[in-house]
Design a protein around this motif. Sequence first.
Motif, PDB file in Angstrom:
ATOM      1  N   GLU A 274       0.811  -1.212   0.000  1.00 40.74           N
ATOM      2  CA  GLU A 274       0.000   0.000   0.000  1.00 40.74           C
ATOM      3  C   GLU A 274       0.850   1.270   0.000  1.00 40.74           C
ATOM      4  O   GLU A 274       0.571   2.214  -0.762  1.00 40.74           O
ATOM      5  CB  GLU A 274      -0.940  -0.013   1.214  1.00 40.74           C
ATOM      6  N   ARG A 275       1.866   1.329   0.828  1.00 36.71           N
ATOM      7  CA  ARG A 275       2.650   2.553   0.923  1.00 36.71           C
ATOM      8  C   ARG A 275       3.373   2.857  -0.385  1.00 36.71           C
ATOM      9  O   ARG A 275       3.357   4.000  -0.859  1.00 36.71           O
ATOM     10  CB  ARG A 275       3.647   2.441   2.082  1.00 36.71           C
ATOM     11  N   ALA A 276       3.994   1.858  -1.002  1.00 38.11           N
ATOM     12  CA  ALA A 276       4.678   2.071  -2.274  1.00 38.11           C
ATOM     13  C   ALA A 276       3.695   2.436  -3.382  1.00 38.11           C
ATOM     14  O   ALA A 276       4.010   3.254  -4.263  1.00 38.11           O
ATOM     15  CB  ALA A 276       5.469   0.819  -2.664  1.00 38.11           C
ATOM     16  N   GLY A 281       1.656   6.471  -7.219  1.00 38.77           N
ATOM     17  CA  GLY A 281       0.586   7.344  -7.682  1.00 38.77           C
ATOM     18  C   GLY A 281       0.978   8.808  -7.641  1.00 38.77           C
ATOM     19  O   GLY A 281       0.739   9.564  -8.590  1.00 38.77           O
ATOM     20  N   VAL A 282       1.612   9.228  -6.559  1.00 33.79           N
ATOM     21  CA  VAL A 282       2.070  10.619  -6.442  1.00 33.79           C
ATOM     22  C   VAL A 282       3.098  10.928  -7.525  1.00 33.79           C
ATOM     23  O   VAL A 282       3.063  12.005  -8.147  1.00 33.79           O
ATOM     24  CB  VAL A 282       2.655  10.871  -5.035  1.00 33.79           C
ATOM     25  N   ALA A 379       3.056  15.484   0.794  1.00 35.88           N
ATOM     26  CA  ALA A 379       2.533  14.178   1.193  1.00 35.88           C
ATOM     27  C   ALA A 379       3.620  13.120   1.307  1.00 35.88           C
ATOM     28  O   ALA A 379       3.451  12.139   2.037  1.00 35.88           O
ATOM     29  CB  ALA A 379       1.475  13.720   0.185  1.00 35.88           C
ATOM     30  N   VAL A 380       4.733  13.300   0.599  1.00 31.41           N
ATOM     31  CA  VAL A 380       5.750  12.245   0.532  1.00 31.41           C
ATOM     32  C   VAL A 380       6.310  11.877   1.901  1.00 31.41           C
ATOM     33  O   VAL A 380       6.336  10.696   2.271  1.00 31.41           O
ATOM     34  CB  VAL A 380       6.870  12.642  -0.449  1.00 31.41           C
ATOM     35  N   PRO A 381       6.785  12.842   2.705  1.00 32.28           N
ATOM     36  CA  PRO A 381       7.308  12.439   4.028  1.00 32.28           C
ATOM     37  C   PRO A 381       6.245  11.815   4.926  1.00 32.28           C
ATOM     38  O   PRO A 381       6.556  10.947   5.747  1.00 32.28           O
ATOM     39  CB  PRO A 381       7.847  13.750   4.619  1.00 32.28           C
ATOM     40  N   LEU A 386       4.369   6.527   7.451  1.00 33.91           N
ATOM     41  CA  LEU A 386       3.291   5.627   7.847  1.00 33.91           C
ATOM     42  C   LEU A 386       3.859   4.291   8.305  1.00 33.91           C
ATOM     43  O   LEU A 386       4.869   3.815   7.784  1.00 33.91           O
ATOM     44  CB  LEU A 386       2.331   5.399   6.670  1.00 33.91           C
ATOM     45  N   ARG A 387       3.167   3.686   9.247  1.00 31.35           N
ATOM     46  CA  ARG A 387       3.599   2.395   9.781  1.00 31.35           C
ATOM     47  C   ARG A 387       2.488   1.364   9.598  1.00 31.35           C
ATOM     48  O   ARG A 387       1.722   1.093  10.528  1.00 31.35           O
ATOM     49  CB  ARG A 387       3.951   2.516  11.263  1.00 31.35           C
TER      50      ARG A 387
END
Length: 424
Positions: A274-276, A281-282, A379-381, A386-387
């Motif tokens: 999910e995080r990647a 997408g960004v 949004a990137v950092p 996120l964990r």
Amino acid sequence: MTRSLIVIFTAIVLDAVGIGLIFPILPSLLKDITHAANVLPTIGAMTALYALMQFIFAPVLGALSDRLGRRPVLLISLAGAAVNYLFLAFAPNLTLLFIGRAIAGLTSANISVATAYITDISPEEKRARRFGLFNAMFGLGFIIGPVLGGVLGDHWLRLPFIAAAVLNGANLLLAVFILPESRPGSRETIDLAALNPLKPLRSVLEVKSLLPIVILFFIFSATGEAYGTCWALWGSDAFHWNGLSIGLSLGAFGVCQTFAQALLPGPAVKLLGERAAILVGVAGVSVALTVMAFAGQGWMIFAIMPVFTLGGIGVPALQSLATRQVDENSQGQFQGVLASAVSLASIVAPLGFSSLYFLFREEWPGAIWLSVVAVYALAVPLVLGLRPKAAERASTSRRRGAPENSSGDASGETADLTFRHPRA
């Protein structure tokens, strides 16, 4: 696809149709009612009112769905939407038109309930794909809405509202007969203080693990507002596009986004996590926006659309990740908070992006898209921080055959902090 999902997705399409159908006819409708030459301030006030009502009532409907069940809240909101569009169709003056638009914002706040319903009936491994379909249905509604409003409005300015009332009424009947309850309501007495839309936001501030999710939803929603605010004017200024060219470009954007959100999120999350997937997408959107900022010819905008579609995987992946942050009993309330963040962005972002556009318009109209990239960069950092432990451990446990608890966390813990017990 189950019958329940068909009803929910139809409701989402109709919510988006209701938002979009008024755009082509609103200036003419306001001039017809007010007989004023300049209706831009009224349009701005009406748009802000719609978003404000969503902001106030999304957490209220979400919390009510946790207490009463999803089905009754959805049925009431669908019935309210049908009545509201009839109200708009026959409103004789500006005051009643504002009241009707306020009711429209209230009933469209059922998105938080629909999101909670999908969470209820979807196993974790299917959520990203279904949230992708959720966003695709919303995108489809935004394609249909302006076209429906423009075509029917040419015959009669009030006709689009009558059509929307009929469609919502049909969906209400469909829901009454085939939509089951996804989660029985709680027997607990409804705490009226919990219906305060600011209370869940304060709770989020107390739970540090939830705040980045809410901020990310705000950022992604704010960037989306730039397209509706600036696209048409930018196309005219940069390429001297006429109305047809602007409509075709927006239609192409909507179609590509719809297909991307329907087909890509599930495989992307399965392949990347999910995080990647959010970061990909960004990156895709940022590349496309940078090309748009420097584009010298209109055909380049259509050529970059396939890259633009990569942005369609980000929000569904974020939505899937967000569902793991609270327990099942608080999904409706948390989704209501996220919907409020979206609505708050739709109040603030158009004012900010329109101001920036007029600041750079004479020298470089395309600079507005670099400002959107700058917002995405914020949004990137947050994404990197996120964990998603619950998701990662559950995935690992399924591969290894390790036992899981009901929340999907193989460690035997729930997500970092539950929304019901922020100080636990």
